[in-house]
Design a protein around this motif. Structure first.
Motif, PDB file in Angstrom:
ATOM      1  N   GLY A  80      81.908  59.437 171.944  1.00  0.00           N
ATOM      2  CA  GLY A  80      82.152  60.616 170.613  1.00  0.00           C
ATOM      3  C   GLY A  80      81.160  60.267 169.442  1.00  0.00           C
ATOM      4  O   GLY A  80      80.453  59.093 169.474  1.00  0.00           O
ATOM      5  N   VAL A  81      81.485  61.088 168.395  1.00  0.00           N
ATOM      6  CA  VAL A  81      80.910  61.070 167.238  1.00  0.00           C
ATOM      7  C   VAL A  81      81.379  59.862 166.701  1.00  0.00           C
ATOM      8  O   VAL A  81      82.691  59.843 166.623  1.00  0.00           O
ATOM      9  CB  VAL A  81      80.963  62.168 166.583  1.00  0.00           C
ATOM     10  N   ASP A  82      80.522  58.934 165.982  1.00  0.00           N
ATOM     11  CA  ASP A  82      81.113  57.662 165.378  1.00  0.00           C
ATOM     12  C   ASP A  82      81.915  58.000 164.157  1.00  0.00           C
ATOM     13  O   ASP A  82      81.407  58.899 163.277  1.00  0.00           O
ATOM     14  CB  ASP A  82      80.143  56.893 164.677  1.00  0.00           C
ATOM     15  N   ALA A  83      83.133  57.707 164.007  1.00  0.00           N
ATOM     16  CA  ALA A  83      84.080  58.030 162.746  1.00  0.00           C
ATOM     17  C   ALA A  83      83.472  57.646 161.594  1.00  0.00           C
ATOM     18  O   ALA A  83      83.915  58.331 160.624  1.00  0.00           O
ATOM     19  CB  ALA A  83      85.533  57.512 163.401  1.00  0.00           C
ATOM     20  N   SER A  84      83.120  56.535 161.353  1.00  0.00           N
ATOM     21  CA  SER A  84      82.574  56.098 160.109  1.00  0.00           C
ATOM     22  C   SER A  84      81.377  56.919 159.639  1.00  0.00           C
ATOM     23  O   SER A  84      81.400  57.314 158.422  1.00  0.00           O
ATOM     24  CB  SER A  84      81.938  54.595 160.117  1.00  0.00           C
ATOM     25  N   LYS A  85      80.577  57.590 160.295  1.00  0.00           N
ATOM     26  CA  LYS A  85      79.717  58.570 160.048  1.00  0.00           C
ATOM     27  C   LYS A  85      80.370  59.754 159.650  1.00  0.00           C
ATOM     28  O   LYS A  85      79.699  60.319 158.695  1.00  0.00           O
ATOM     29  CB  LYS A  85      78.695  58.876 161.218  1.00  0.00           C
ATOM     30  N   ALA A  86      81.442  60.245 160.387  1.00  0.00           N
ATOM     31  CA  ALA A  86      82.076  61.469 159.848  1.00  0.00           C
ATOM     32  C   ALA A  86      82.472  61.381 158.224  1.00  0.00           C
ATOM     33  O   ALA A  86      82.641  62.637 157.564  1.00  0.00           O
ATOM     34  CB  ALA A  86      83.244  61.539 160.587  1.00  0.00           C
ATOM     35  N   CYS A  87      82.441  60.392 157.684  1.00  0.00           N
ATOM     36  CA  CYS A  87      82.848  60.032 156.223  1.00  0.00           C
ATOM     37  C   CYS A  87      81.866  60.393 155.323  1.00  0.00           C
ATOM     38  O   CYS A  87      81.961  60.713 154.326  1.00  0.00           O
ATOM     39  CB  CYS A  87      83.714  58.737 156.022  1.00  0.00           C
ATOM     40  N   GLY A  88      80.370  60.105 155.770  1.00  0.00           N
ATOM     41  CA  GLY A  88      79.480  60.240 154.948  1.00  0.00           C
ATOM     42  C   GLY A  88      79.462  59.261 154.073  1.00  0.00           C
ATOM     43  O   GLY A  88      79.491  58.029 154.212  1.00  0.00           O
ATOM     44  N   ALA A  89      79.110  59.809 152.752  1.00  0.00           N
ATOM     45  CA  ALA A  89      79.205  58.720 151.539  1.00  0.00           C
ATOM     46  C   ALA A  89      80.409  58.256 151.574  1.00  0.00           C
ATOM     47  O   ALA A  89      81.690  59.086 151.494  1.00  0.00           O
ATOM     48  CB  ALA A  89      78.612  59.362 150.340  1.00  0.00           C
ATOM     49  N   ALA A  94      90.711  58.850 154.523  1.00  0.00           N
ATOM     50  CA  ALA A  94      90.565  57.374 155.118  1.00  0.00           C
ATOM     51  C   ALA A  94      89.585  57.642 156.350  1.00  0.00           C
ATOM     52  O   ALA A  94      89.424  58.508 156.900  1.00  0.00           O
ATOM     53  CB  ALA A  94      91.631  56.842 155.878  1.00  0.00           C
ATOM     54  N   CYS A  95      88.555  56.467 156.223  1.00  0.00           N
ATOM     55  CA  CYS A  95      87.524  56.570 157.175  1.00  0.00           C
ATOM     56  C   CYS A  95      88.019  55.738 158.546  1.00  0.00           C
ATOM     57  O   CYS A  95      88.222  54.642 158.638  1.00  0.00           O
ATOM     58  CB  CYS A  95      85.971  55.816 156.792  1.00  0.00           C
ATOM     59  N   PRO A  96      88.181  56.434 159.587  1.00  0.00           N
ATOM     60  CA  PRO A  96      89.149  55.851 160.679  1.00  0.00           C
ATOM     61  C   PRO A  96      88.326  54.875 161.399  1.00  0.00           C
ATOM     62  O   PRO A  96      88.640  54.139 162.225  1.00  0.00           O
ATOM     63  CB  PRO A  96      89.499  57.091 161.402  1.00  0.00           C
ATOM     64  N   GLY A  97      86.804  54.875 161.345  1.00  0.00           N
ATOM     65  CA  GLY A  97      86.149  54.074 162.293  1.00  0.00           C
ATOM     66  C   GLY A  97      85.972  52.874 161.529  1.00  0.00           C
ATOM     67  O   GLY A  97      85.202  51.974 162.067  1.00  0.00           O
ATOM     68  N   PHE A  98      86.569  52.654 160.341  1.00  0.00           N
ATOM     69  CA  PHE A  98      86.429  51.407 159.695  1.00  0.00           C
ATOM     70  C   PHE A  98      87.591  50.541 159.599  1.00  0.00           C
ATOM     71  O   PHE A  98      88.826  51.032 159.333  1.00  0.00           O
ATOM     72  CB  PHE A  98      86.179  51.676 158.211  1.00  0.00           C
ATOM     73  N   GLY A  99      87.609  49.398 160.370  1.00  0.00           N
ATOM     74  CA  GLY A  99      88.710  48.624 160.497  1.00  0.00           C
ATOM     75  C   GLY A  99      89.780  49.135 161.475  1.00  0.00           C
ATOM     76  O   GLY A  99      89.405  49.525 162.416  1.00  0.00           O
ATOM     77  N   LYS A 100      90.920  49.186 160.880  1.00  0.00           N
ATOM     78  CA  LYS A 100      91.930  49.893 161.742  1.00  0.00           C
ATOM     79  C   LYS A 100      92.549  51.037 160.815  1.00  0.00           C
ATOM     80  O   LYS A 100      93.016  50.931 159.662  1.00  0.00           O
ATOM     81  CB  LYS A 100      93.148  49.050 161.814  1.00  0.00           C
ATOM     82  N   ASP A 101      92.100  52.082 161.266  1.00  0.00           N
ATOM     83  CA  ASP A 101      92.549  53.359 160.410  1.00  0.00           C
ATOM     84  C   ASP A 101      92.153  53.597 159.038  1.00  0.00           C
ATOM     85  O   ASP A 101      92.768  53.935 157.967  1.00  0.00           O
ATOM     86  CB  ASP A 101      94.146  53.594 160.255  1.00  0.00           C
ATOM     87  N   GLY A 102      90.872  52.916 158.734  1.00  0.00           N
ATOM     88  CA  GLY A 102      90.172  52.837 157.452  1.00  0.00           C
ATOM     89  C   GLY A 102      90.475  51.707 156.642  1.00  0.00           C
ATOM     90  O   GLY A 102      90.280  51.932 155.344  1.00  0.00           O
ATOM     91  N   ALA A 103      91.130  50.532 157.353  1.00  0.00           N
ATOM     92  CA  ALA A 103      91.544  49.608 156.389  1.00  0.00           C
ATOM     93  C   ALA A 103      91.224  48.179 157.183  1.00  0.00           C
ATOM     94  O   ALA A 103      91.615  48.094 158.258  1.00  0.00           O
ATOM     95  CB  ALA A 103      93.046  49.783 155.940  1.00  0.00           C
ATOM     96  N   ILE A 104      90.786  47.229 156.326  1.00  0.00           N
ATOM     97  CA  ILE A 104      90.891  45.776 156.715  1.00  0.00           C
ATOM     98  C   ILE A 104      91.936  45.128 156.129  1.00  0.00           C
ATOM     99  O   ILE A 104      92.268  45.114 154.988  1.00  0.00           O
ATOM    100  CB  ILE A 104      89.454  45.126 156.416  1.00  0.00           C
ATOM    101  N   ASP A 105      92.318  44.237 156.930  1.00  0.00           N
ATOM    102  CA  ASP A 105      93.596  43.096 156.461  1.00  0.00           C
ATOM    103  C   ASP A 105      92.989  41.856 155.914  1.00  0.00           C
ATOM    104  O   ASP A 105      92.571  41.215 156.710  1.00  0.00           O
ATOM    105  CB  ASP A 105      94.640  42.916 157.574  1.00  0.00           C
ATOM    106  N   LEU A 106      92.931  41.950 154.643  1.00  0.00           N
ATOM    107  CA  LEU A 106      92.201  40.575 154.089  1.00  0.00           C
ATOM    108  C   LEU A 106      93.178  39.453 154.206  1.00  0.00           C
ATOM    109  O   LEU A 106      92.612  38.319 153.822  1.00  0.00           O
ATOM    110  CB  LEU A 106      91.955  41.004 152.608  1.00  0.00           C
ATOM    111  N   LYS A 107      94.348  39.527 154.397  1.00  0.00           N
ATOM    112  CA  LYS A 107      95.113  38.355 154.871  1.00  0.00           C
ATOM    113  C   LYS A 107      95.048  37.769 156.037  1.00  0.00           C
ATOM    114  O   LYS A 107      95.785  36.760 156.224  1.00  0.00           O
ATOM    115  CB  LYS A 107      96.733  39.029 154.568  1.00  0.00           C
ATOM    116  N   ALA A 108      94.288  38.389 156.895  1.00  0.00           N
ATOM    117  CA  ALA A 108      94.213  37.789 158.004  1.00  0.00           C
ATOM    118  C   ALA A 108      93.484  36.331 158.144  1.00  0.00           C
ATOM    119  O   ALA A 108      92.721  36.045 157.078  1.00  0.00           O
ATOM    120  CB  ALA A 108      93.145  38.632 159.086  1.00  0.00           C
ATOM    121  N   ASN A 109      94.097  35.363 158.813  1.00  0.00           N
ATOM    122  CA  ASN A 109      93.721  33.919 158.937  1.00  0.00           C
ATOM    123  C   ASN A 109      94.099  33.110 157.465  1.00  0.00           C
ATOM    124  O   ASN A 109      93.330  32.070 157.321  1.00  0.00           O
ATOM    125  CB  ASN A 109      92.107  33.980 159.412  1.00  0.00           C
ATOM    126  N   MET A 110      94.948  33.789 156.774  1.00  0.00           N
ATOM    127  CA  MET A 110      95.182  33.200 155.460  1.00  0.00           C
ATOM    128  C   MET A 110      96.367  32.214 155.577  1.00  0.00           C
ATOM    129  O   MET A 110      97.284  32.496 156.488  1.00  0.00           O
ATOM    130  CB  MET A 110      95.612  34.169 154.549  1.00  0.00           C
TER     131      MET A 110
END
Length: 827
Positions: free
Chosen positions: A315-324, A345-361
């Protein structure tokens, strides 16, 4: 028969004499007593002598002797001579030494005092039965005191007319000797009328090539529009340092900004009308030390084109669908990607448009790790640093810096300053190094060199460093250059060795090419809290302007140590060392109190280590420069700076165990952290500004400047006091004393610099050539954000100022975004 009955005086004659005599007695006793204390501490003998003279003068007043006028004339004249000897012809230090005595002199010269004086108690002569002897004694005393008072007025007039803190100079931008570089030296392809990153470009210069606003017309700037975000500090659960520090982006005809409580807003750049708004919400129960958003990050649609056009499923890459896209780090430790078009939200980025920065902390706790500064955007990656709780405990989360794929959010590398050699993505189930130094401020990047430049903080606690590892010692309070592809260290330059003062590197490095000795050098300008502007070759980290290792004071707390030397740049805004002579106050009394405090505290100059006795830290951790950094004109290779000067007091408090409160009187409300307790360290730390009993700085003004310096030579060309105490004093007095600020400046190709961060709620414009103030506008709240400038669809150049206030400085809260422009012309 009483004296009054023998020679009755006219009603009300000399009525002020007795109360003034009592005041002199009490004031003289206090001045002499506290002056003796100061003398024992090693300070000036003036206060003891002045107190004794005032005490004797009070006795003479109560005895109704005209010699009281003579004695006070001696006191006032001697004080004037002492004040000039200590302070020179510097008005504000002179005023603090003379103001009270001058007012008392004026009272002594009034008929309400003089008519109550007699030649002797035996004759009983007074104003109603004046003898020639009485008249002569009173006349001579009045004349002497009048001459002393007139001398004070004359000295005051001379000192007000000159400013001995002013560095008068002028950049010669027209001369061929200035060796300007082409506009391409700005180092990017951002359209001239736009502002795509926190510092306008990834180079962090805070420079705009727009030139419509000039020194000749900037005085005509007027408000074009004002937008209210609706986000004002003071909500339940807000930490003290809830601040509005955003610098909006401008892309196309849209402005993009964030607010402290997690609203993302798009505005029409020409009209200020809201285009869209996304409310992210602020989770409850966060252990926040700071609540702010300094800005968003922007990636054009072209960046997404580097990804595969289809997803793994075809399918079409979800992050591209966000454009800028816009990227934003949140207080609960996430990195969000959203569409610049409408905020979704850009769904192709991380999980549903978000990255968990607490990972491995390690030591994960809600709100104890987050980012307040915008992330770095490159063609392929996002570089993300963050802040950890500062001076709360020795068991905080990691200061790791990570790179994520700009399209998918996949972790590319991680650089942990506590484990710096291993940068490959961390394995599942493992954690980064706890309590490692972090990079909380904005970073810069030079993609042509393949380097990202990180300003580094210190390992908490700031005031205790006995247990720091070799890696921590190397990277704390430094600027570090990492390889964009691998995260490996390419070079490191340390701004403070074995930092015990919270002298982390707080500001975004500015990248600029410098023409020097016939060569064009790709350079990096790094401001520090100590006031140094280190100018380094950004390829190698080697100094372009000389750096000298100078001896530093010793005497750290038992078990700790200090570095024998500290680096000083050839281009330095570091203040002169403090001394008893430089103590200040609104009156003679609180100046004396500041002198006593100065001599009681430990102070051996800059880098005096913290102590249980209490140490003066100057510059304080507020910093000569902080996150606002400086602004650089890359064409002329000059810098516009806003140095601030405030001394702080650091006092180590021994900890009996790892959980008792030794600094805070009571536990903080809710989940807010107990700041400066340093749980796990031998000491907590009480930190406060060095203030007089009246709550004003103990060191004499000025406390804030604007300045221009040549990056090729390291010469400070001009420097002027900046700002008034209108919003800092109980009475709104517009005294131009030079006040501190926080927030950054900008410069333009039109030869105008702008700054709004002073603590007196004004936006101001300055001539870049000589620093002359050209324009100011009263703000509805504190302007502690870096402004920006752009072009609207109507062809006008706009200045944009955010006025929302700063919790730590106590400036007025607000929610204003204000655009200024020149008046419209033509039809």
């Amino acid at each position: 028969m009483t004296l009054a009955h023998h020679n009755p005086q006219p009603a009300g004659s000399g009525w002020l004499r007795a109360p003034l005599g009592v005041l002199f007695l009490v004031g003289g006793l206090a001045l002499a007593g506290f002056g003796a204390w100061l003398l024992v501490l090693g300070g000036s003998a003036y206060y003891t002598v002045a107190g004794v003279l005032m005490l004797v003068d009070g006795i003479l007043l109560l005895q109704r002797r005209p010699s009281a006028l003579w004695l006070f004339a001696i006191l006032l004249g001697g004080t004037l001579a002492w004040a000039i000897w200590e302070a020179g012809m510097d008005w504000w230090p002179l005023a603090a030494r003379l103001d009270v005595l001058f007012v008392l002199a004026l009272l002594l010269l009034t008929p309400w005092v003089r008519r109550g004086l007699v030649v002797s108690t035996a004759t009983g002569a007074d104003a109603s039965t004046a003898t020639p002897t009485w008249r002569a004694a009173t006349r001579s005393g009045t004349l002497a005191l009048g001459i002393a008072a007139i001398a004070c007025v004359g000295v005051a007039g001379l000192s007000v007319a000159r400013d001995q803190h002013r560095v008068a100079g002028q950049f010669d931008f027209e001369s061929s000797a200035a060796s300007p570089l082409p506009e391409s030296a700005a180092g990017d392809a951002v359209p001239a009328g736009e502002w795509h990153a926190y510092g306008r470009t990834a180079f962090g210069q805070r420079y705009s090539p727009l030139a419509q606003i000039t020194p000749a017309n900037v005085g005509q700037l007027q408000k074009a529009w004002e937008f209210h975000t609706g986000d004002v500090r003071g909500r339940p659960g807000d930490p003290e340092e809830t601040t509005y520090e955003v610098t909006p982006l401008k892309v196309g005809n849209r402005l993009y900004l964030c607010t402290p409580h997690q609203s993302v807003i798009a505005l029409d750049a020409t009209t200020g009308a809201q285009v869209w708004r996304r409310e992210l919400g602020l989770p409850q129960g966060l252990a926040l030390q700071h609540l702010t958003c300094r800005g968003l990050s922007y990636a054009p649609a072209a960046a997404a084109a580097n990804a595969a056009p289809t997803s793994s499923t075809g399918g079409v890459d979800a992050s591209k669908a966000c454009g800028a896209r816009l990227f934003m780090a949140t207080p609960d430790g996430r990195l969000l990607a959203m569409s610049a078009q409408d905020g979704h939200a850009c769904p192709g980025f991380g999980k549903d448009g978000a990255i968990d920065l607490k990972a491995n902390m390690p030591n994960s706790n809600p709100g104890s790790y987050y980012s307040t500064s915008p992330v770095v955007v490159t063609q392929h990656a996002l570089i993300v640093g963050g802040t950890v709780l500062d001076n709360v405990s020795t068991k905080e989360e990691s200061g790791v810096v990570r790179a994520f794929d700009i399209d998918s959010g996949k972790l590319l590398w991680n650089w942990d300053s506590g484990n710096p050699d291993v940068t490959t993505p961390i394995e599942p189930g493992k954690t980064y190094t706890a309590n490692s130094p972090n990079s909380w401020s904005a970073a810069s990047v030079d993609e042509s060199l393949g380097l990202v430049y990180l300003p580094m903080g210190n390992q908490p606690p700031d005031q205790w460093g006995a247990n720091r590892s070799a890696a921590v010692e190397r990277y704390s309070s430094s600027v570090v250059a990492l390889d964009l592809a691998t995260g490996q260290v390419r070079w490191v330059f340390q701004g403070a060795h074995h930092d015990l003062w919270d002298y982390d590197v707080p500001a975004q490095p500015s990248l600029v090419d410098i023409r020097r000795n016939g060569q064009t050098i790709p350079a990096l300008v790094q401001p520090t809290k100590q006031g140094e502007l280190f100018v380094l070759d950004r390829r190698t980290g080697e100094p372009v302007l000389p750096v000298t290792e100078t001896p530093a004071p010793g005497g750290a707390a038992p078990g700790d140590h200090t570095a024998p030397t500290q680096p000083v740049s050839a281009l330095s805004f570091a203040p002169e060392p403090l001394s008893g002579k430089r103590m200040w106050g609104a009156t003679l009394a609180d100046q004396l109190a500041c002198r006593i405090a100065f001599h009681k505290l430990k102070y051996d100059g800059r880098f005096t280590p913290p102590s249980e006795q209490g140490t003066i830290v100057y510059p304080g951790n507020f910093g000569v420069f902080n996150w606002g950094a400086v602004a650089v004109d890359p064409v002329h290779q000059v810098v516009f700076a806003t140095p601030a000067y405030l001394a702080f007091v650091s006092r180590l408090v021994p900890r009996p165990n790892d959980h008792a409160l030794v600094v805070n009187d009571e536990p903080p409300k809710g989940s807010l952290p107990a700041i400066n307790e340093n749980f796990g360290a031998p000491y907590g730390a009480k930190m406060k500004p060095f203030l007089s009993p009246l709550g004003i700085p103990c060191q004499q003004p000025p406390w804030g400047y604007v300045a221009g310096a040549d990056l090729r030579t390291g010469k400070i060309v001009w420097q002027h006091r900046n700002g008034t105490v209108r919003d800092l004093s109980p009475v709104p007095l517009p005294f131009h004393m030079g006040v501190p600020g926080i927030g950054g400046p900008i410069v333009t190709a039109g030869g105008v610099a702008f700054y709004s961060g002073n603590l007196d709620n004004y936006a101001r414009a300055y001539a870049m050539a000589n620093g002359r103030q050209l324009w100011e506008s009263r703000l509805p709240a504190g302007g502690q954000a870096t402004p920006m400038t752009y072009s609207g669809e109507d062809g006008r150049q706009y200045l944009l100022v955010v006025a929302g206030g700063h919790g730590s400085t106590g400036t007025k809260p607000g929610d204003s975004v204000i655009a200024y422009a020149l008046p419209k012309t033509g039809g």
